[in-house]
Design a protein around this motif. Structure first.
Motif, mmCIF file in Angstrom:
data_model
loop_
_atom_site.group_PDB
_atom_site.id
_atom_site.type_symbol
_atom_site.label_atom_id
_atom_site.label_comp_id
_atom_site.label_asym_id
_atom_site.label_seq_id
_atom_site.Cartn_x
_atom_site.Cartn_y
_atom_site.Cartn_z
ATOM 1 N N ILE A 270 0.837 -1.203 0.000
ATOM 2 C CA ILE A 270 0.000 0.000 0.000
ATOM 3 C C ILE A 270 0.871 1.251 0.000
ATOM 4 O O ILE A 270 0.616 2.197 -0.764
ATOM 5 C CB ILE A 270 -0.944 -0.015 1.216
ATOM 6 N N PHE A 271 1.894 1.269 0.833
ATOM 7 C CA PHE A 271 2.751 2.445 0.924
ATOM 8 C C PHE A 271 3.411 2.737 -0.421
ATOM 9 O O PHE A 271 3.461 3.888 -0.856
ATOM 10 C CB PHE A 271 3.818 2.252 2.001
ATOM 11 N N ARG A 272 3.936 1.721 -1.086
ATOM 12 C CA ARG A 272 4.628 1.938 -2.355
ATOM 13 C C ARG A 272 3.693 2.479 -3.432
ATOM 14 O O ARG A 272 4.065 3.336 -4.232
ATOM 15 C CB ARG A 272 5.278 0.634 -2.828
ATOM 16 N N ILE A 273 2.454 1.981 -3.466
ATOM 17 C CA ILE A 273 1.502 2.490 -4.464
ATOM 18 C C ILE A 273 1.137 3.940 -4.153
ATOM 19 O O ILE A 273 1.080 4.785 -5.049
ATOM 20 C CB ILE A 273 0.250 1.601 -4.513
ATOM 21 N N VAL A 274 0.890 4.232 -2.867
ATOM 22 C CA VAL A 274 0.597 5.611 -2.478
ATOM 23 C C VAL A 274 1.779 6.521 -2.810
ATOM 24 O O VAL A 274 1.612 7.634 -3.338
ATOM 25 C CB VAL A 274 0.256 5.690 -0.976
ATOM 26 N N GLN A 275 2.964 6.074 -2.525
ATOM 27 C CA GLN A 275 4.178 6.850 -2.799
ATOM 28 C C GLN A 275 4.287 7.189 -4.288
ATOM 29 O O GLN A 275 4.560 8.341 -4.660
ATOM 30 C CB GLN A 275 5.393 6.050 -2.342
ATOM 31 N N GLU A 276 4.042 6.201 -5.140
ATOM 32 C CA GLU A 276 4.130 6.423 -6.584
ATOM 33 C C GLU A 276 3.010 7.343 -7.067
ATOM 34 O O GLU A 276 3.226 8.209 -7.931
ATOM 35 C CB GLU A 276 4.073 5.088 -7.317
ATOM 36 N N ALA A 277 1.801 7.164 -6.514
ATOM 37 C CA ALA A 277 0.682 8.031 -6.900
ATOM 38 C C ALA A 277 0.961 9.483 -6.529
ATOM 39 O O ALA A 277 0.693 10.406 -7.311
ATOM 40 C CB ALA A 277 -0.607 7.549 -6.232
ATOM 41 N N LEU A 278 1.508 9.711 -5.343
ATOM 42 C CA LEU A 278 1.839 11.081 -4.920
ATOM 43 C C LEU A 278 2.926 11.669 -5.799
ATOM 44 O O LEU A 278 2.882 12.865 -6.147
ATOM 45 C CB LEU A 278 2.278 11.069 -3.456
ATOM 46 N N GLU A 327 3.625 0.157 -12.690
ATOM 47 C CA GLU A 327 4.110 -0.387 -11.429
ATOM 48 C C GLU A 327 3.015 -0.408 -10.372
ATOM 49 O O GLU A 327 2.866 -1.398 -9.639
ATOM 50 C CB GLU A 327 5.298 0.429 -10.923
ATOM 51 N N MET A 328 2.219 0.654 -10.281
ATOM 52 C CA MET A 328 1.138 0.681 -9.299
ATOM 53 C C MET A 328 0.145 -0.443 -9.556
ATOM 54 O O MET A 328 -0.246 -1.174 -8.633
ATOM 55 C CB MET A 328 0.427 2.037 -9.339
ATOM 56 N N ARG A 329 -0.279 -0.563 -10.813
ATOM 57 C CA ARG A 329 -1.257 -1.600 -11.133
ATOM 58 C C ARG A 329 -0.697 -2.993 -10.855
ATOM 59 O O ARG A 329 -1.379 -3.842 -10.279
ATOM 60 C CB ARG A 329 -1.663 -1.478 -12.602
ATOM 61 N N GLU A 330 0.548 -3.247 -11.265
ATOM 62 C CA GLU A 330 1.130 -4.571 -11.075
ATOM 63 C C GLU A 330 1.329 -4.901 -9.598
ATOM 64 O O GLU A 330 1.151 -6.048 -9.185
ATOM 65 C CB GLU A 330 2.461 -4.667 -11.825
ATOM 66 N N ARG A 331 1.685 -3.908 -8.793
ATOM 67 C CA ARG A 331 1.826 -4.163 -7.358
ATOM 68 C C ARG A 331 0.492 -4.612 -6.756
ATOM 69 O O ARG A 331 0.435 -5.571 -5.978
ATOM 70 C CB ARG A 331 2.323 -2.912 -6.631
ATOM 71 N N ALA A 332 -0.589 -3.898 -7.093
ATOM 72 C CA ALA A 332 -1.899 -4.242 -6.537
ATOM 73 C C ALA A 332 -2.353 -5.615 -7.019
ATOM 74 O O ALA A 332 -2.850 -6.431 -6.232
ATOM 75 C CB ALA A 332 -2.928 -3.179 -6.918
ATOM 76 N N THR A 334 -0.497 -8.124 -8.200
ATOM 77 C CA THR A 334 0.353 -9.177 -7.673
ATOM 78 C C THR A 334 -0.061 -9.552 -6.255
ATOM 79 O O THR A 334 0.032 -10.715 -5.845
ATOM 80 C CB THR A 334 1.832 -8.756 -7.691
ATOM 81 N N ALA A 335 -0.547 -8.562 -5.501
ATOM 82 C CA ALA A 335 -1.012 -8.822 -4.134
ATOM 83 C C ALA A 335 -2.382 -9.479 -4.105
ATOM 84 O O ALA A 335 -2.884 -9.812 -3.024
ATOM 85 C CB ALA A 335 -1.056 -7.518 -3.340
ATOM 86 N N GLY A 336 -2.997 -9.677 -5.286
ATOM 87 C CA GLY A 336 -4.321 -10.286 -5.332
ATOM 88 C C GLY A 336 -5.442 -9.273 -5.316
ATOM 89 O O GLY A 336 -6.602 -9.630 -5.071
ATOM 90 N N GLY A 337 -5.133 -8.000 -5.589
ATOM 91 C CA GLY A 337 -6.140 -6.947 -5.558
ATOM 92 C C GLY A 337 -6.393 -6.344 -6.925
ATOM 93 O O GLY A 337 -6.127 -6.958 -7.957
ATOM 94 N N TRP A 338 -6.902 -5.122 -6.924
ATOM 95 C CA TRP A 338 -7.175 -4.402 -8.164
ATOM 96 C C TRP A 338 -6.742 -2.950 -8.028
ATOM 97 O O TRP A 338 -6.520 -2.447 -6.918
ATOM 98 C CB TRP A 338 -8.653 -4.486 -8.545
ATOM 99 N N TRP A 339 -6.609 -2.276 -9.172
ATOM 100 C CA TRP A 339 -6.152 -0.882 -9.212
ATOM 101 C C TRP A 339 -6.898 -0.172 -10.328
ATOM 102 O O TRP A 339 -7.143 -0.753 -11.391
ATOM 103 C CB TRP A 339 -4.653 -0.838 -9.463
ATOM 104 N N SER A 340 -7.272 1.076 -10.099
ATOM 105 C CA SER A 340 -7.931 1.852 -11.154
ATOM 106 C C SER A 340 -7.568 3.319 -11.013
ATOM 107 O O SER A 340 -7.146 3.782 -9.940
ATOM 108 C CB SER A 340 -9.454 1.687 -11.091
ATOM 109 N N MET A 341 -7.730 4.055 -12.112
ATOM 110 C CA MET A 341 -7.464 5.489 -12.118
ATOM 111 C C MET A 341 -8.606 6.187 -12.856
ATOM 112 O O MET A 341 -8.944 5.815 -13.983
ATOM 113 C CB MET A 341 -6.133 5.782 -12.798
ATOM 114 N N HIS A 342 -9.227 7.163 -12.208
ATOM 115 C CA HIS A 342 -10.320 7.926 -12.795
ATOM 116 C C HIS A 342 -9.834 9.354 -12.997
ATOM 117 O O HIS A 342 -9.351 9.993 -12.064
ATOM 118 C CB HIS A 342 -11.552 7.914 -11.884
ATOM 119 N N SER A 343 -9.978 9.847 -14.224
ATOM 120 C CA SER A 343 -9.452 11.171 -14.509
ATOM 121 C C SER A 343 -10.309 11.840 -15.568
ATOM 122 O O SER A 343 -10.632 11.236 -16.602
ATOM 123 C CB SER A 343 -7.997 11.061 -14.997
ATOM 124 N N ARG A 344 -10.695 13.106 -15.290
ATOM 125 C CA ARG A 344 -11.397 13.909 -16.292
ATOM 126 C C ARG A 344 -10.820 15.317 -16.273
ATOM 127 O O ARG A 344 -10.541 15.861 -15.193
ATOM 128 C CB ARG A 344 -12.902 13.967 -15.986
#
Length: 373
Positions: A270-278, A327-332, A334-344
């Motif tokens: 979680i920390f690594r994905i948050v870090q990359e998103a920020l 990297e964010m998507r693959e991390r999530a 790989t952990a057995g979860g999902w990842w999405s990005m919403h942008s307008r």
């Protein structure tokens, strides 16, 4: 006149269901295939047998009726007196539920869920036992596969973090120290040189100091302090304060609702994905604020990183295939979860992901037959 006006609506009344006859009930029990349902007399001898029991255990009724139900138990359970103990427990408590190894007619083992219920007549006399058996081998195999996948994921995360720490230490102890020494030499040379050369040397010294700052920032991103010792909430909070607030000067908020602390590997993910998103917000979003939300739910942890930027895709040159996004998507995942990005455009961007936060998985019960030499 409408059809509804011409034809009165038929009224339906619910009739009470007729009681199931003894014959119909017997047919129902005998026809069930997913459960082995049979009866034992008060001493544990089999007196009835259904199609599900034949399918699961491999015995025809003519083969098994009259035999003691302990024949289904592995030799080690028979030797320990487990079958008799289960009957005694069912008599004392009314029922017993157990999971463990059972044996088919051909000698193969399967993992079973078993319920034994003591049956009494209206005078309180024990008439026997009802026994329901379900083959749980596929579920156990799936749980074992999930446990193995989780172990492999944990090892992968730990290996990645170990490598990050090694690189961070190497950069700090080697590269940064060497560049600090170069900067000090440049300062000394600048003081000894004529002004025309001193100015150029000071420019070089400024470039070295800027590179040292970037390298220190890199070592922090590689291995942020606090995450190992204090957990996810403290790690994210410290990162927001030190990097987003102090270094970038960006207002932020952090809300968290966790019902329990995540495992170290889940916290790192979680920390690594948050870090990359920020980092993507800082580089690409042109935002003035960012908000981070972390909460438990659905057997895991959902995290949202929301900015108020331009809403452009958070990728290099406007591409969603930027390495950080991948990297964010693959991390999530790989952990057995999902990842999405919403942008307008004009409404900012939301990065949202969920990763499971399972309870520690107990080691599977070994099959003694598999361990035998």
């Amino acid at each position: 006149m409408t059809r509804e006006q011409r034809e009165p609506r038929q009224k339906w009344t619910r009739k009470p269901a007729a009681p199931l006859s003894e014959t119909a009930f017997t047919l129902l029990v005998q026809g069930v295939l997913d459960y082995g349902i049979f009866m034992l007399d008060p001493h544990g001898y089999i007196i009835s047998w259904n199609a599900g029991a034949e399918r699961i255990k491999g015995y025809r009724a003519s083969d098994i009726l009259g035999q003691h139900f302990s024949v289904f138990y592995p030799p080690e359970d028979q030797a320990s007196g487990k079958p008799q103990w289960e009957l005694e427990t069912a008599v004392k408590d009314g029922r017993l539920e157990d999971e463990g190894w059972r044996v088919r007619k051909d000698g193969s083992r399967f993992w079973a869920n078993v319920v034994i219920t003591a049956l009494w007549d209206d005078k309180g006399v024990l008439q026997g036992f009802g026994k329901v058996t379900r083959d749980m081998s596929e579920r156990r195999a799936a749980q074992h596969a999930l446990s193995e996948r989780r172990r492999l994921f944990d090892h992968l995360v730990q290996a990645q973090e170990t490598e990050r720490r090694r690189i961070a230490w190497d950069v700090h102890d080697d590269s940064i120290q060497a560049m600090v020494a170069v900067g000090m030499r440049l300062e000394l040379l600048a003081d000894q040189m004529p002004q025309t050369h001193a100015t150029e040397l000071r420019r070089l010294d400024a470039s070295v100091r800027e590179a040292i700052t970037r390298l220190r920032s890199l070592t922090f991103r590689l291995h942020p302090p606090g995450l190992d010792r204090h957990g996810l909430v403290e790690g994210v909070s410290s990162h927001l304060e030190d990097v987003v607030g102090d270094a970038w000067g960006m207002p932020y908020s952090f809300e968290h609702q966790l019902d329990r602390d995540p495992t170290p590997e889940t916290a790192i993910t979680i920390f690594r994905i948050v870090q990359e998103a920020l980092l993507n917000v800082h580089k690409h979003a042109r935002a003035t604020r960012v908000d981070v939300h972390v909460r438990s739910g659905d057997g895991g942890i959902t995290t949202r990183v929301v900015d108020d930027g331009t809403g452009a895709p958070m990728g290099q040159d406007g591409s969603r295939d930027h390495f950080g996004v991948i990297e964010m998507r693959e991390r999530a995942e790989t952990a057995g979860g999902w990842w999405s990005m919403h942008s307008r455009p004009g409404t900012g961007t939301t990065v949202e992901f969920w990763v499971p936060n399972p309870l520690p998985v107990p080691d599977p019960v070994p099959d003694p037959a598999e361990e035998a030499p």
